[in-house]
Structure formats: C-alpha cells, structure tokens
Scaffold this active site. Sequence first.
Site, PDB file in Angstrom:
ATOM      1  N   ASP A 128       0.831  -1.209   0.000  1.00 44.83           N
ATOM      2  CA  ASP A 128       0.000   0.000   0.000  1.00 44.83           C
ATOM      3  C   ASP A 128       0.865   1.258   0.000  1.00 44.83           C
ATOM      4  O   ASP A 128       1.980   1.245   0.516  1.00 44.83           O
ATOM      5  CB  ASP A 128      -0.906  -0.036   1.243  1.00 44.83           C
ATOM      6  CG  ASP A 128      -2.108   0.870   1.085  1.00 44.83           C
ATOM      7  OD1 ASP A 128      -2.299   1.453  -0.008  1.00 44.83           O
ATOM      8  OD2 ASP A 128      -2.868   1.003   2.057  1.00 44.83           O
TER       9      ASP A 128
ATOM     10  N   ASN B 266       1.339   3.378  -2.882  1.00 51.02           N
ATOM     11  CA  ASN B 266       1.906   3.787  -4.184  1.00 51.02           C
ATOM     12  C   ASN B 266       1.376   5.160  -4.604  1.00 51.02           C
ATOM     13  O   ASN B 266       2.124   6.001  -5.105  1.00 51.02           O
ATOM     14  CB  ASN B 266       1.528   2.780  -5.277  1.00 51.02           C
ATOM     15  CG  ASN B 266       2.142   1.418  -5.054  1.00 51.02           C
ATOM     16  OD1 ASN B 266       2.989   1.252  -4.190  1.00 51.02           O
ATOM     17  ND2 ASN B 266       1.713   0.442  -5.825  1.00 51.02           N
TER      18      ASN B 266
ATOM     19  N   TRP C  82       2.873   7.958  -2.520  1.00 58.69           N
ATOM     20  CA  TRP C  82       4.289   8.130  -2.898  1.00 58.69           C
ATOM     21  C   TRP C  82       4.367   9.033  -4.131  1.00 58.69           C
ATOM     22  O   TRP C  82       5.192   9.958  -4.192  1.00 58.69           O
ATOM     23  CB  TRP C  82       4.895   6.759  -3.198  1.00 58.69           C
ATOM     24  CG  TRP C  82       6.364   6.741  -3.491  1.00 58.69           C
ATOM     25  CD1 TRP C  82       7.375   6.526  -2.603  1.00 58.69           C
ATOM     26  CD2 TRP C  82       6.979   6.944  -4.769  1.00 58.69           C
ATOM     27  NE1 TRP C  82       8.586   6.579  -3.243  1.00 58.69           N
ATOM     28  CE2 TRP C  82       8.380   6.827  -4.575  1.00 58.69           C
ATOM     29  CE3 TRP C  82       6.512   7.200  -6.048  1.00 58.69           C
ATOM     30  CZ2 TRP C  82       9.303   6.970  -5.615  1.00 58.69           C
ATOM     31  CZ3 TRP C  82       7.421   7.351  -7.088  1.00 58.69           C
ATOM     32  CH2 TRP C  82       8.793   7.241  -6.866  1.00 58.69           C
TER      33      TRP C  82
ATOM     34  N   THR D 281     -10.558  -7.024  -6.090  1.00 58.62           N
ATOM     35  CA  THR D 281     -11.835  -6.940  -6.819  1.00 58.62           C
ATOM     36  C   THR D 281     -12.370  -5.504  -6.748  1.00 58.62           C
ATOM     37  O   THR D 281     -13.017  -5.031  -7.678  1.00 58.62           O
ATOM     38  CB  THR D 281     -12.877  -7.924  -6.224  1.00 58.62           C
ATOM     39  OG1 THR D 281     -12.831  -7.833  -4.795  1.00 58.62           O
ATOM     40  CG2 THR D 281     -12.589  -9.355  -6.622  1.00 58.62           C
TER      41      THR D 281
ATOM     42  N   ASN E 211     -10.479  -2.818  -6.715  1.00 54.52           N
ATOM     43  CA  ASN E 211      -9.641  -1.940  -7.557  1.00 54.52           C
ATOM     44  C   ASN E 211     -10.213  -1.745  -8.963  1.00 54.52           C
ATOM     45  O   ASN E 211      -9.850  -0.792  -9.647  1.00 54.52           O
ATOM     46  CB  ASN E 211      -8.203  -2.469  -7.660  1.00 54.52           C
ATOM     47  CG  ASN E 211      -7.412  -2.318  -6.383  1.00 54.52           C
ATOM     48  OD1 ASN E 211      -6.467  -3.065  -6.129  1.00 54.52           O
ATOM     49  ND2 ASN E 211      -7.761  -1.335  -5.539  1.00 54.52           N
TER      50      ASN E 211
ATOM     51  N   ARG F 207       1.493  -5.078   6.102  1.00 53.57           N
ATOM     52  CA  ARG F 207       0.813  -4.030   5.331  1.00 53.57           C
ATOM     53  C   ARG F 207       1.639  -2.758   5.457  1.00 53.57           C
ATOM     54  O   ARG F 207       2.042  -2.375   6.557  1.00 53.57           O
ATOM     55  CB  ARG F 207      -0.609  -3.784   5.837  1.00 53.57           C
ATOM     56  CG  ARG F 207      -1.285  -2.721   4.957  1.00 53.57           C
ATOM     57  CD  ARG F 207      -2.775  -2.641   5.129  1.00 53.57           C
ATOM     58  NE  ARG F 207      -3.311  -1.745   4.103  1.00 53.57           N
ATOM     59  CZ  ARG F 207      -4.550  -1.743   3.668  1.00 53.57           C
ATOM     60  NH1 ARG F 207      -5.407  -2.598   4.164  1.00 53.57           N
ATOM     61  NH2 ARG F 207      -4.956  -0.895   2.751  1.00 53.57           N
TER      62      ARG F 207
ATOM     63  N   ARG G 266      -5.834  -2.034   8.044  1.00 53.89           N
ATOM     64  CA  ARG G 266      -6.984  -2.868   7.640  1.00 53.89           C
ATOM     65  C   ARG G 266      -6.521  -4.135   6.908  1.00 53.89           C
ATOM     66  O   ARG G 266      -5.438  -4.163   6.335  1.00 53.89           O
ATOM     67  CB  ARG G 266      -7.880  -2.086   6.657  1.00 53.89           C
ATOM     68  CG  ARG G 266      -8.546  -0.873   7.217  1.00 53.89           C
ATOM     69  CD  ARG G 266      -9.341  -0.167   6.125  1.00 53.89           C
ATOM     70  NE  ARG G 266      -8.496   0.370   5.074  1.00 53.89           N
ATOM     71  CZ  ARG G 266      -7.798   1.493   5.148  1.00 53.89           C
ATOM     72  NH1 ARG G 266      -7.860   2.225   6.246  1.00 53.89           N
ATOM     73  NH2 ARG G 266      -7.056   1.909   4.149  1.00 53.89           N
TER      74      ARG G 266
ATOM     75  N   SER H 148      -8.618  -5.286   4.455  1.00 57.60           N
ATOM     76  CA  SER H 148      -9.093  -4.936   3.106  1.00 57.60           C
ATOM     77  C   SER H 148      -9.448  -6.148   2.234  1.00 57.60           C
ATOM     78  O   SER H 148      -9.018  -6.231   1.075  1.00 57.60           O
ATOM     79  CB  SER H 148      -8.069  -4.062   2.383  1.00 57.60           C
ATOM     80  OG  SER H 148      -7.930  -2.837   3.030  1.00 57.60           O
TER      81      SER H 148
HETATM   82  C1  FPP Z   1      -1.975   0.067  -3.459  1.00 56.65           C
HETATM   83  O1  FPP Z   1      -1.493   1.384  -3.407  1.00 56.65           O
HETATM   84  C2  FPP Z   1      -1.360  -0.662  -4.564  1.00 56.65           C
HETATM   85  C3  FPP Z   1      -2.031  -1.238  -5.599  1.00 56.65           C
HETATM   86  C4  FPP Z   1      -3.496  -1.174  -5.733  1.00 56.65           C
HETATM   87  C5  FPP Z   1      -1.328  -1.915  -6.702  1.00 56.65           C
HETATM   88  C6  FPP Z   1      -0.130  -2.723  -6.336  1.00 56.65           C
HETATM   89  C7  FPP Z   1       0.679  -2.876  -7.537  1.00 56.65           C
HETATM   90  C8  FPP Z   1       2.012  -2.786  -7.608  1.00 56.65           C
HETATM   91  C9  FPP Z   1       2.902  -2.683  -6.452  1.00 56.65           C
HETATM   92  C10 FPP Z   1       2.579  -2.778  -8.964  1.00 56.65           C
HETATM   93  C11 FPP Z   1       3.460  -3.860  -9.317  1.00 56.65           C
HETATM   94  C12 FPP Z   1       3.019  -5.189  -8.875  1.00 56.65           C
HETATM   95  C13 FPP Z   1       3.386  -6.296  -9.499  1.00 56.65           C
HETATM   96  C14 FPP Z   1       3.050  -7.598  -8.924  1.00 56.65           C
HETATM   97  C15 FPP Z   1       4.111  -6.259 -10.762  1.00 56.65           C
HETATM   98  P1  FPP Z   1      -2.508   2.580  -3.569  1.00 56.65           P
HETATM   99  O2  FPP Z   1      -2.555   2.934  -5.017  1.00 56.65           O
HETATM  100  O3  FPP Z   1      -3.831   2.234  -2.979  1.00 56.65           O
HETATM  101  O4  FPP Z   1      -1.803   3.704  -2.732  1.00 56.65           O
HETATM  102  P2  FPP Z   1      -2.496   4.909  -1.940  1.00 56.65           P
HETATM  103  O5  FPP Z   1      -3.304   4.292  -0.831  1.00 56.65           O
HETATM  104  O6  FPP Z   1      -1.344   5.707  -1.446  1.00 56.65           O
HETATM  105  O7  FPP Z   1      -3.347   5.673  -2.922  1.00 56.65           O
END
Ligand code: FPP
Length: 258
Positions: free
Chosen positions: A31, A33, A36, A77, A79, A199, A205, A207
């Site tokens: 979690d 991304n 970041w 699911t 997402n 996590r 959570r 989730s």
């Molecule tokens: C949650 O962060 C992350 C995801 C929904 C996607 C995870 C995918 C990767 C790490 C990409 C590469 C994976 C593989 C297996 C090649 P978020 O987007 O919910 O972050 P936020 O809560 O800060 O918005």
Amino acid sequence: MTDAIVATSAADSTARTAPKVVPRHVAIIMDGNGRWAKRRFLPRIEGHRNGAKSVRAVVEECRRLGVRHLTLFAFSTENWRRPQDEVGGLMSLFVQHLESELELLLKNDIRLRAMGDTARLPPAVRDMLRRNEERTAGLQGMDLILAVSYGGRDELVQAARKIAAAARDGELDPLAITEESFGRYLYLPDVPDPDLLIRTSDETRISNFLLWQLAYAEIVVSPVLWPDFSRDEFHRCLNVFAGRSRRFGLTQEQVEGE
Ligand code: FPP
C-alpha cells in the site's frame, strides 16, 4: 505448533543478519503507491511503477532467506472501480513486469501462481500469467503468488457455490463439511496459511485479503510507503515477527510445554 522455519546458520553469514525465525508464508498488502507519487507531484502510475521495483527486492530476499510462499496483493476486486486510466496502466504494468521478471523466476527456482477471478483480466494479462505459470510449473524453491482481481469474500462465495453444487448433486454430505474440507474449495488449497501479514503505509486494515487464510497470521504494519519498502525494512518486519509469541488459541504455558 510452529509452522515457520528456523533459519540456518548459512543464511546468517550474509550481510543482513537473518531473522531467528523465518516465516514459511509471508503475505503482503503493498500500500501507499498513490501517496508516494502524489508527494512527488507525479501521476499515480509512477507510484505503481516504482512499487514494482520493491516487488523484485522482496521476492529476491524471500528466496534468499528460505521463505516458501510469498503472496502479494497486486489488484483487488474493489480496484476495478478505480479510474479507467489507472486500471489500464496497472494492467500494462503487470504485462511488462511478468514479461521482464520471467528470467528472475527461472534463475531463482521460483514458481509463479495466480489467485483471483482471473477471467476478468484483459487477455494480455491472462496470457502472460498463464505463460509464466506454465514455464515455472516445476520449480520448487519458492511459490510467488500474485493475488490479482482477488477478493477474500469473492473467494469464499465461489467456494460456497462449489460446495452447494456438490451437495445438491449428492456428492457431499453437508454435515461432513469440516474446516479442512472447506479449505479444499479455495483457490490454492495446497498452500499453507500465511504466518505473517505485512501491510505498508501505516494502514491497519485487512481490506478483503485472504479472509479465511489469515485467521492466525501475525500482522505487522510498516510505516513505509510501498515504493520505498527496502530490504532493511523487510528485515525489520521479519524481526518483529520473530519476536512474537504465537499461541493459536492455547495458553503460553501450553505452548512452552510443547
Ligand atoms: C496500493 O497502493 C497498490 C495497488 C493497488 C497496486 C499494487 C501494484 C504494484 C505494487 C505494482 C506492481 C506489482 C506487481 C506484482 C508487478 P494505492 O494505489 O492504494 O496507494 P495509496 O493508498 O497511497 O493511494
């Protein structure tokens, strides 16, 4: 009662001291991304792209330490309801990553497995998953399990449907259903439950991840956003796990007497 592996002294000889107890199965909710990327005024997909680099580091580290199963929550699911450009970007990233990482899997004796409602995935992702699953099918060093289009409730519902159909057809006595036999209707019945759930990004959570399988997992929350999740932070989480006392519903005295 312990289902984790005691680290060997060979692993201790590496630069990072190996944790005293290595979990047999690690599951990770990757979690942070989006946050970041936002902090850097970048599009969200850049967060996911950098998250893919952390995936490589953790896969390599798990293999090196002797973790037997690593399950990564790559796409839920829920997402599917994200903006279309983010969903499309993630699907392209999965295809690229699966393409580029096959060598790493083969070289390191790692078997790729997917779990989830993969029928919903675009054909390019499904084909690439299938290709990597087939190419790595005989490898035994570690299972890398990608939860894609995965939901814990969804998995339980599809198990319930199969069980109900078997009962309707007279193949199964409802009173004979046990926890063990129920587990056989889940996506990957041969994989033991996770010992450790990590996590990232300070979220606490579950989730909708592995609702059945996480019953006795130790949960470790890391404050680090997934794209910054380093080998050192992974080791910190493993050391927290190694310091926990797992009782599986028993008393401490019972566990110590085993
Ligand atoms: C949650 O962060 C992350 C995801 C929904 C996607 C995870 C995918 C990767 C790490 C990409 C590469 C994976 C593989 C297996 C090649 P978020 O987007 O919910 O972050 P936020 O809560 O800060 O918005």
